[in-house]
Design a protein around this motif. Structure first.
Motif, PDB file in Angstrom:
ATOM      1  N   VAL A  61       0.851  -1.188   0.000  1.00 60.12           N
ATOM      2  CA  VAL A  61       0.000   0.000   0.000  1.00 60.12           C
ATOM      3  C   VAL A  61       0.887   1.239   0.000  1.00 60.12           C
ATOM      4  CG1 VAL A  61      -1.684   1.308   1.321  1.00 60.12           C
ATOM      5  CG2 VAL A  61      -1.870  -1.177   1.185  1.00 60.12           C
ATOM      6  N   GLN A  62       0.702   2.064  -1.007  1.00 59.14           N
ATOM      7  CA  GLN A  62       1.596   3.209  -1.143  1.00 59.14           C
ATOM      8  C   GLN A  62       0.884   4.359  -1.835  1.00 59.14           C
ATOM      9  OE1 GLN A  62       5.159   2.338  -3.356  1.00 59.14           O
ATOM     10  NE2 GLN A  62       6.258   4.086  -2.537  1.00 59.14           N
ATOM     11  N   LEU A  63       1.206   5.580  -1.391  1.00 61.22           N
ATOM     12  CA  LEU A  63       0.769   6.788  -2.063  1.00 61.22           C
ATOM     13  C   LEU A  63       2.005   7.520  -2.565  1.00 61.22           C
ATOM     14  CD1 LEU A  63      -2.012   8.298   0.245  1.00 61.22           C
ATOM     15  CD2 LEU A  63      -2.306   7.386  -2.060  1.00 61.22           C
ATOM     16  N   GLN A  64       1.950   7.957  -3.803  1.00 55.54           N
ATOM     17  CA  GLN A  64       3.080   8.652  -4.393  1.00 55.54           C
ATOM     18  C   GLN A  64       2.628  10.031  -4.861  1.00 55.54           C
ATOM     19  OE1 GLN A  64       6.284   7.288  -4.804  1.00 55.54           O
ATOM     20  NE2 GLN A  64       6.985   9.268  -5.547  1.00 55.54           N
ATOM     21  N   ALA A  65       3.142  11.056  -4.194  1.00 50.96           N
ATOM     22  CA  ALA A  65       2.838  12.432  -4.593  1.00 50.96           C
ATOM     23  C   ALA A  65       3.930  12.938  -5.517  1.00 50.96           C
ATOM     24  CB  ALA A  65       2.728  13.327  -3.368  1.00 50.96           C
ATOM     25  N   SER A  66       3.533  13.672  -6.535  1.00 52.35           N
ATOM     26  CA  SER A  66       4.498  14.212  -7.487  1.00 52.35           C
ATOM     27  C   SER A  66       3.951  15.495  -8.108  1.00 52.35           C
ATOM     28  CB  SER A  66       4.803  13.186  -8.574  1.00 52.35           C
ATOM     29  OG  SER A  66       3.632  12.874  -9.301  1.00 52.35           O
ATOM     30  N   GLY A  67       4.807  16.185  -8.845  1.00 53.83           N
ATOM     31  CA  GLY A  67       4.368  17.360  -9.588  1.00 53.83           C
ATOM     32  C   GLY A  67       4.811  18.687  -9.007  1.00 53.83           C
ATOM     33  N   GLY A  68       5.491  18.650  -7.877  1.00 55.12           N
ATOM     34  CA  GLY A  68       5.965  19.886  -7.284  1.00 55.12           C
ATOM     35  C   GLY A  68       7.100  20.501  -8.091  1.00 55.12           C
ATOM     36  N   GLY A  69       7.485  21.695  -7.698  1.00 56.38           N
ATOM     37  CA  GLY A  69       8.571  22.364  -8.380  1.00 56.38           C
ATOM     38  C   GLY A  69       8.631  23.833  -8.019  1.00 56.38           C
ATOM     39  N   LEU A  70       9.427  24.565  -8.785  1.00 52.36           N
ATOM     40  CA  LEU A  70       9.595  26.001  -8.598  1.00 52.36           C
ATOM     41  C   LEU A  70       8.743  26.724  -9.634  1.00 52.36           C
ATOM     42  CD1 LEU A  70      11.050  28.501  -7.408  1.00 52.36           C
ATOM     43  CD2 LEU A  70      12.858  28.085  -9.113  1.00 52.36           C
TER      44      LEU A  70
ATOM     45  N   ILE B  54      -9.769  11.518   0.181  1.00 53.02           N
ATOM     46  CA  ILE B  54      -8.406  11.916  -0.156  1.00 53.02           C
ATOM     47  C   ILE B  54      -8.207  13.369   0.217  1.00 53.02           C
ATOM     48  CG2 ILE B  54      -6.655  12.097  -1.956  1.00 53.02           C
ATOM     49  CD1 ILE B  54      -7.606   9.255  -1.414  1.00 53.02           C
ATOM     50  N   GLY B  55      -7.144  13.623   0.915  1.00 54.50           N
ATOM     51  CA  GLY B  55      -6.834  14.989   1.316  1.00 54.50           C
ATOM     52  C   GLY B  55      -5.456  15.407   0.837  1.00 54.50           C
ATOM     53  N   TRP B  56      -5.351  16.683   0.562  1.00 55.12           N
ATOM     54  CA  TRP B  56      -4.042  17.296   0.319  1.00 55.12           C
ATOM     55  C   TRP B  56      -3.731  18.212   1.508  1.00 55.12           C
ATOM     56  CZ3 TRP B  56      -0.433  16.230  -3.233  1.00 55.12           C
ATOM     57  CH2 TRP B  56      -0.803  15.558  -4.393  1.00 55.12           C
TER      58      TRP B  56
ATOM     59  N   CYS C  28      -0.253  14.108   0.107  1.00 54.43           N
ATOM     60  CA  CYS C  28      -1.592  13.565  -0.070  1.00 54.43           C
ATOM     61  C   CYS C  28      -1.786  12.436   0.942  1.00 54.43           C
ATOM     62  CB  CYS C  28      -1.834  13.060  -1.485  1.00 54.43           C
ATOM     63  SG  CYS C  28      -0.745  11.732  -2.049  1.00 54.43           S
ATOM     64  N   ALA C  29      -3.039  12.225   1.293  1.00 53.83           N
ATOM     65  CA  ALA C  29      -3.358  11.223   2.291  1.00 53.83           C
ATOM     66  C   ALA C  29      -4.701  10.593   1.962  1.00 53.83           C
ATOM     67  CB  ALA C  29      -3.396  11.851   3.683  1.00 53.83           C
ATOM     68  N   ALA C  30      -4.873   9.359   2.401  1.00 47.37           N
ATOM     69  CA  ALA C  30      -6.113   8.622   2.160  1.00 47.37           C
ATOM     70  C   ALA C  30      -6.626   8.058   3.470  1.00 47.37           C
ATOM     71  CB  ALA C  30      -5.876   7.496   1.155  1.00 47.37           C
ATOM     72  N   GLY C  31      -7.924   8.142   3.665  1.00 47.11           N
ATOM     73  CA  GLY C  31      -8.524   7.607   4.871  1.00 47.11           C
ATOM     74  C   GLY C  31      -9.960   7.215   4.635  1.00 47.11           C
TER      75      GLY C  31
ATOM     76  N   TYR D 260      -3.189   6.543   5.304  1.00 43.50           N
ATOM     77  CA  TYR D 260      -2.038   6.422   4.416  1.00 43.50           C
ATOM     78  C   TYR D 260      -1.579   7.809   3.986  1.00 43.50           C
ATOM     79  CZ  TYR D 260      -4.217   1.822   4.111  1.00 43.50           C
ATOM     80  OH  TYR D 260      -4.797   0.616   4.414  1.00 43.50           O
ATOM     81  N   TRP D 261      -0.269   8.003   3.972  1.00 42.01           N
ATOM     82  CA  TRP D 261       0.316   9.289   3.603  1.00 42.01           C
ATOM     83  C   TRP D 261       1.376   9.086   2.525  1.00 42.01           C
ATOM     84  CZ3 TRP D 261      -1.054  14.083   5.647  1.00 42.01           C
ATOM     85  CH2 TRP D 261      -1.981  14.044   6.707  1.00 42.01           C
ATOM     86  N   GLY D 262       1.390  10.011   1.586  1.00 43.37           N
ATOM     87  CA  GLY D 262       2.460  10.034   0.603  1.00 43.37           C
ATOM     88  C   GLY D 262       3.703  10.690   1.184  1.00 43.37           C
TER      89      GLY D 262
END
Length: 122
Positions: free
Chosen positions: A1-10, A33-35, A95-98, A111-113
């Protein structure tokens, strides 16, 4: 079980980013799902969430009208579209799931990314 957050940057003030939260090992559609975000020296705060029950969305006042959370069940992914970014949006975003959450409160999330850095600066 895994959450993968992506897309960040400057990004420059006024710019946009889209964060992704991809799940493996479970189906995101069955969960709230929460951010969340945490800036240096500040407490973690809820930014946006989407309900598992009816797809209802909720936002912190600080991002309302600028951020949009959405879900793509086929891709088992939740997105956070961030527009009109401000320097005060700079933080690590998680991101998180509950199953039984209080949405913008971090209580009830199972679960937390790992987090993705968003930096808004000129």
């Amino acid at each position: 079980v895994q959450l993968q957050a992506s897309g960040g940057g400057l990004v420059q003030p006024g710019g946009s980013l889209r964060l992704s939260c991809a799940a493996s090992g479970f189906t995101l559609a069955y969960y709230d799902i929460g951010w969340f975000r945490q800036a240096p020296g500040k407490e973690r705060e809820g930014v946006a969430c989407i309900s598992r029950r009816d797809g209802g969305t909720f936002y912190a006042d600080s991002v309302k009208g600028r951020f949009t959370i959405s879900r793509d069940n086929a891709k088992n992914t939740v997105y956070l579209q961030m527009n009109s970014l401000k320097p005060e949006d700079t933080a690590v975003y998680y991101c998180a799931a509950g199953f039984n959450t209080r949405c913008l409160s971090d209580m009830g999330y199972d679960y937390w990314g790992q987090g993705t850095q968003v930096t808004v600066s000129s």
